[in-house]
Design a protein around this motif. Structure first.
Motif, PDB file in Angstrom:
ATOM      1  N   UNK A   1      -4.063  -1.721  -0.489  1.00  0.00           N
ATOM      2  CA  UNK A   1      -3.101  -1.072  -1.386  1.00  0.00           C
ATOM      3  C   UNK A   1      -1.914  -2.002  -1.615  1.00  0.00           C
ATOM      4  N   UNK A   2      -1.452  -2.643  -0.561  1.00  0.00           N
ATOM      5  CA  UNK A   2      -0.355  -3.612  -0.689  1.00  0.00           C
ATOM      6  C   UNK A   2      -0.724  -4.725  -1.678  1.00  0.00           C
TER       7      UNK A   2
ATOM      8  N   UNK B   1       4.781   4.853 -10.117  1.00  0.00           N
ATOM      9  CA  UNK B   1       3.571   4.601 -10.907  1.00  0.00           C
ATOM     10  C   UNK B   1       2.684   3.551 -10.239  1.00  0.00           C
ATOM     11  N   UNK B   2       3.288   2.485  -9.776  1.00  0.00           N
ATOM     12  CA  UNK B   2       2.520   1.396  -9.157  1.00  0.00           C
ATOM     13  C   UNK B   2       1.876   1.849  -7.852  1.00  0.00           C
ATOM     14  N   UNK B   3       2.580   2.615  -7.051  1.00  0.00           N
ATOM     15  CA  UNK B   3       1.996   3.110  -5.789  1.00  0.00           C
ATOM     16  C   UNK B   3       0.796   4.003  -6.091  1.00  0.00           C
TER      17      UNK B   3
ATOM     18  N   UNK C   1       6.672   0.034   0.400  1.00  0.00           N
ATOM     19  CA  UNK C   1       6.103   1.379   0.272  1.00  0.00           C
ATOM     20  C   UNK C   1       4.587   1.343   0.395  1.00  0.00           C
ATOM     21  N   UNK C   2       3.955   0.374  -0.246  1.00  0.00           N
ATOM     22  CA  UNK C   2       2.496   0.253  -0.162  1.00  0.00           C
ATOM     23  C   UNK C   2       2.053   0.081   1.288  1.00  0.00           C
ATOM     24  N   UNK C   3       2.794  -0.691   2.048  1.00  0.00           N
ATOM     25  CA  UNK C   3       2.433  -0.919   3.447  1.00  0.00           C
ATOM     26  C   UNK C   3       2.540   0.343   4.294  1.00  0.00           C
ATOM     27  N   UNK C   4       3.504   1.194   4.018  1.00  0.00           N
ATOM     28  CA  UNK C   4       3.738   2.369   4.868  1.00  0.00           C
ATOM     29  C   UNK C   4       3.264   3.675   4.233  1.00  0.00           C
ATOM     30  N   UNK C   5       2.602   3.594   3.090  1.00  0.00           N
ATOM     31  CA  UNK C   5       2.300   4.820   2.336  1.00  0.00           C
ATOM     32  C   UNK C   5       1.444   5.818   3.108  1.00  0.00           C
ATOM     33  N   UNK C   6       0.620   5.376   4.030  1.00  0.00           N
ATOM     34  CA  UNK C   6      -0.224   6.284   4.817  1.00  0.00           C
ATOM     35  C   UNK C   6       0.245   6.389   6.269  1.00  0.00           C
ATOM     36  N   UNK C   7       1.534   6.256   6.492  1.00  0.00           N
ATOM     37  CA  UNK C   7       2.087   6.284   7.848  1.00  0.00           C
ATOM     38  C   UNK C   7       1.759   7.584   8.582  1.00  0.00           C
ATOM     39  N   UNK C   8       1.543   8.668   7.854  1.00  0.00           N
ATOM     40  CA  UNK C   8       1.294   9.963   8.487  1.00  0.00           C
ATOM     41  C   UNK C   8      -0.173  10.181   8.863  1.00  0.00           C
ATOM     42  N   UNK C   9      -1.063   9.284   8.477  1.00  0.00           N
ATOM     43  CA  UNK C   9      -2.492   9.501   8.756  1.00  0.00           C
ATOM     44  C   UNK C   9      -2.799   9.705  10.242  1.00  0.00           C
ATOM     45  N   UNK C  10      -2.300   8.853  11.141  1.00  0.00           N
ATOM     46  CA  UNK C  10      -2.621   9.092  12.565  1.00  0.00           C
ATOM     47  C   UNK C  10      -2.151  10.465  13.051  1.00  0.00           C
ATOM     48  N   UNK C  11      -0.935  10.853  12.700  1.00  0.00           N
ATOM     49  CA  UNK C  11      -0.410  12.158  13.090  1.00  0.00           C
ATOM     50  C   UNK C  11      -1.257  13.284  12.498  1.00  0.00           C
TER      51      UNK C  11
END
Length: 181
Positions: free
Chosen positions: A39-40, A130-132, A63-73
C-alpha cells in the motif's frame, strides 16, 4: 480534491523511521507487513504522480504505512479484521504510535482521521484521503481476488487520480477483459 496544509513545519521524523517502527509493531506478521508495504509503494507512486507538496506527500506515505495498525488488535478483540472495526479502534492506536514523534498535532490528527476512515468511501475530502483509498484498493483487489465487475465499479465511481486509474487499468486488465472501462 484539495491538499492539506499544516500550521507548523513537519518535524524531522522520517518515513523510514515510521516504516521501521511499524514493521517492529507487526511482530513478524509477514502478511500485515507485506500488505502495508505494498500500500505504501502504490500510495507513493500515486502521490508522486499527483505532484503533492512535500508535507502532504509525507503524510500520505506515513498514513499508508500505518493504515492497518488496528488489525492485530481486531484479530484478538473481534476475531477478524473487518474494516469498520479497524476504523473504530484506530485513533487510540495512532495516538500511541506517534505520541513521542514530535510531529505537529494537526499532522497526526490527519493521519488518525485517514486511518479511522480508510474503509469509508463516501466521505473522501482531500487528495490524501483519495490516494489512501486507491492504494489500499489496488492491494486488496489482488489479495482478496476481487471480480472484474467490482474493479470496474471502483474505477468508475471511486478512483479519481490519473495515476491511480492508470495503475488499476494496467494491473487488472485481465480481470477487466469482459468489462468496459
Amino acid at each position: 480534491l484539495t491538499t492539506t496544509s499544516f500550521h507548523t513545519e513537519v518535524s524531522t521524523v522520517t518515513v523510514l523511521e515510521t516504516a521501521k517502527k511499524m514493521i517492529d509493531y507487526s511482530h513478524g506478521n509477514l502478511h500485515d507487513i507485506n500488505h502495508f508495504m505494498k500500500v505504501y509503494a502504490y500510495a507513493k507512486m500515486i502521490a508522486d504522480g499527483e505532484q503533492l507538496d512535500p508535507d502532504t506527500q509525507k503524510l500520505v506515505e506515513m498514513t499508508a504505512l500505518v493504515h492497518d495498525i488496528a488489525c492485530p488488535l481486531c484479530r484478538v478483540k473481534y476475531g477478524n479484521t473487518n474494516g469498520k472495526n479497524q476504523e473504530k479502534e484506530s485513533a487510540a492506536l495512532i495516538a500511541e504510535f506517534f505520541k513521542d514523534s514530535n510531529l505537529p498535532q494537526d499532522f497526526t490528527d490527519r493521519i488518525s482521521f485517514l486511518v479511522s476512515h480508510h474503509h469509508t468511501l463516501d466521505q473522501i475530502d482531500g487528495i490524501d484521503y483519495q490516494i489512501i483509498i486507491e492504494a489500499d484498493y489496488l492491494v486488496n483487489a489482488d489479495e482478496s481476488h476481487f471480480s472484474g465487475h467490482n474493479i470496474k465499479n471502483m474505477y468508475d465511481k471511486i478512483f479519481k487520480t490519473e495515476t491511480g486509474k492508470f495503475l488499476l487499468r494496467s494491473m487488472y486488465q485481465n480481470c477487466l477483459e469482459n468489462e468496459t472501462l
